[in-house]
Enzyme design. Sequence first.
Site, PDB file in Angstrom:
ATOM      1  N   GLU A  35       0.776  -1.222   0.000  1.00 19.51           N
ATOM      2  CA  GLU A  35       0.000   0.000   0.000  1.00 19.51           C
ATOM      3  C   GLU A  35       0.822   1.294   0.000  1.00 19.51           C
ATOM      4  OE1 GLU A  35      -3.468   0.274  -0.126  1.00 19.51           O
ATOM      5  OE2 GLU A  35      -3.353  -1.855  -0.600  1.00 19.51           O
ATOM      6  N   SER A  42     -48.812 -29.098  41.387  1.00 14.34           N
ATOM      7  CA  SER A  42     -48.411 -29.371  42.770  1.00 14.34           C
ATOM      8  C   SER A  42     -47.105 -28.698  43.176  1.00 14.34           C
ATOM      9  CB  SER A  42     -48.299 -30.886  42.987  1.00 14.34           C
ATOM     10  OG  SER A  42     -49.573 -31.493  42.891  1.00 14.34           O
TER      11      SER A  42
END
Length: 836
Positions: A90, A480
């Site tokens: 780059e 229950s």
Amino acid sequence: MSHLMRTSRVFAWIILTGLSVAVILSASLYLYLRPSLPPVEQLLDVKLQTPLRVYSHDNELIAEFGEKRRTPVTIEQIPTLQLQAFLAAEDARFYEHFGVDIKGLTRAAIELISTGSIQSGGSTITMQVAKNYFLSRDRTFIRKFSEILLAIQIERELSKEKIFELYLNKIYLGNRAYGISAAAQVYYDKPVNELSLAQMAMLAGLPKAPSAYNPIADPERALVRRNWILGRMESLGFITSDARELASGAPITASYNARETDVDADYVAEMARSEMVRRFGDTAYTDGYSVTLTVDGLKQQTATDTLRAGLENYDRRHGFRGAIAQVDIDGMTPAELSGELANYPTVESLLPAIVTTIDDKSGEVQTHTRALGPTTMAFDTMKWARKHRTQSLTGPEPKKPSDVVSVGDVIYVKALQPAQSSEDITAKAQNVALAQVPNVEGALISLNAKTGAIEALTGGYSFGQSKYNRATQAKRQPGSTFKPFLYLAALESGRTPATIYNDAPIVLDNSDLEGSWRPQNASGQFYGPTTLRKGLYRSRNLVSIRLLRDLGIRTTLNFLEQLKIPTDNMPENLSLSLGSGLLTPMELARGFAVIANGGYDVQPYLIESIRESDGTVIYEAPETILCDSDCDALEEQYSSSSETTENTETAEPVAETVGITLPASRNSESPRIMRKLADSRSVYIMHSIMQDVIQQGTGRRARALGRSDLAGKTGTTNEQKDTWFSGYNHSIATTVYVGFDQPAPLGRGEYGASTALPIWIDYMKVALADTPPSLMPRPNGLANIRINPETGERAHPNEDGVFELFKEENAPAPLTADELENPAGSAPESFSRQIF
């Protein structure tokens, strides 16, 4: 001569004028653009778009949310060779220019003229930083000139190392990977410091064109680009020719590697995501927050696995519902079979497959399975597949494969060895087993009983199949499992475990109950006078009904409110005693945690801490303090301390889950003061009774865990539509629910003990592994007294008796001299009253 001089002067004036005009135009443009350029200091404050990550308490990755994959790193964490690869690709003169590289621009122009393309690029790294962080991608002269000006400004104010670091964390490298660290993971499943030279060069080639030079999408072009970068690294003196030659010959090893999670916890991940978006909006997905949850990685994975296995086991007991589709496979190629299977989703570990051949003689079925290709299914894995007729009725056991499947059937199978990815399929067929996606659903919640921290939670079989979180959203009758709260109310009201109630038929006429009600026990039998202890651990319905009638419905509802159990959906009639109200599994689990911890309030919470991308803690769950007395003064003390240090307004409670209000989620030093909601003596007695549920009652299967500290209660609603087990020791409380999303009978023989309890056992086996017994300390003010189990009174020295726990003030009166001489006296008045 004079003519030549005059001509030279003209050209000189033209050049000077041109330069002057250029300078004036440039200056004018600079003055025009300068006010609109952002200050460079903003670069240091920019939050890179980093995904939201959710972790378990032990730092296992649970989920990642956000479109961009990014893990910011410092330049010191990146190998020098990787930095040099990017410089070669780059901006080789990065450390020499002032933000704009005149030589680089000239070279790029020459490359464009001579080859028709630019290999090295004209923009410097600094110009790319300016563009990526601040500017649009418009291809205009104004934008380009702004980029140059901003690059020069950046170079003045930031070091080269900082600029390079910003660049390497921001660049897009394809496949949703932003930054070098994310790209190393996505393409090579490695941290950035473990890449080879060839891999480094490959990544360095991506910024120019992430799609065109992508090693997955276009490996040939990517290879050319990689090798060009390696050659440039050699020419710049970064690597030797031998290193270049070796790396250039390396094969392409890139593959797509989505970050795998460590824990399968989609339901808690969604709870965390929802809460983060509520707090921070859409920035929750981009600002790099890390959320640490209270869940333990091992317990959470176990909860997910055991719930799925339990639901699958129930489903298999009720038969095979047949193929999900039929396909005419005549003449279809393997590729066409795979294409057809793409129409059917994978559901967790269950894979869609097409039956291709059946051999009844060998007992083997050949299938083509999604992601696996050709597979073999043995008849032994199909013997469970009796034909489903109803939830209570199945057909005969199959005798051969063709009794179960036909050629062209689309079915679900489960791999009998770890499934390979489609890219790794070998010619050898893999073994699979017949399966089906369960219709039944469920939930599991496990709480730290003393703090309320959610240690594990799963809200269904598959989040991908159904995002409905049954743990926090499903309001169901607890059956229950509600009874312990009723019996605790009785203990708080002066009843004892030895109080006698009659387990006998009863007929109730009540408009609220839509006419006559003739309740029964699950067994259909009645057992006569029964102590409250036995009534609870044997889950006797008639005892519970008479107890509620004796206590009073309003008194009981008031006690539930004292325990902070929601009563909005509780009926004001005697069916309340059998759990006909509605609670979510989370609400029920919280209630059992109150009993487990000795009677203190519990506020479940999920988020332990939140950190920003730089590691700064912005929220931490407050400490939990169990308070016995002077709680108002304690709260005021901490509140005053918090106000002087923080001066913040009181935050409103935040609902981190649907179905229960959780503690205030704010960055406060104030602890959560958990007040005592019930007498610790009553709670201790309740522990003793519910330990009997495990030892000799409906929860006997849990004895397989071989622990002395377990207590709990099964639950099954009318027509067996909802089944439960809630159990605990002094440290952890876990609730399991099993039922259909659209309430329907689960079938004959299905109760909490057969559906929910096995899941609870398998989870607790792991959750309690290597932990010592955790029993509630015995509080003062209790007495162990030998009683006659038939009457609940003190036993005569000459008769058989059992020891029972009593609060000292509720203990049976000592035997009188007459009773000692005449043990066969009449029953006490209280006994007679409670019988009827």
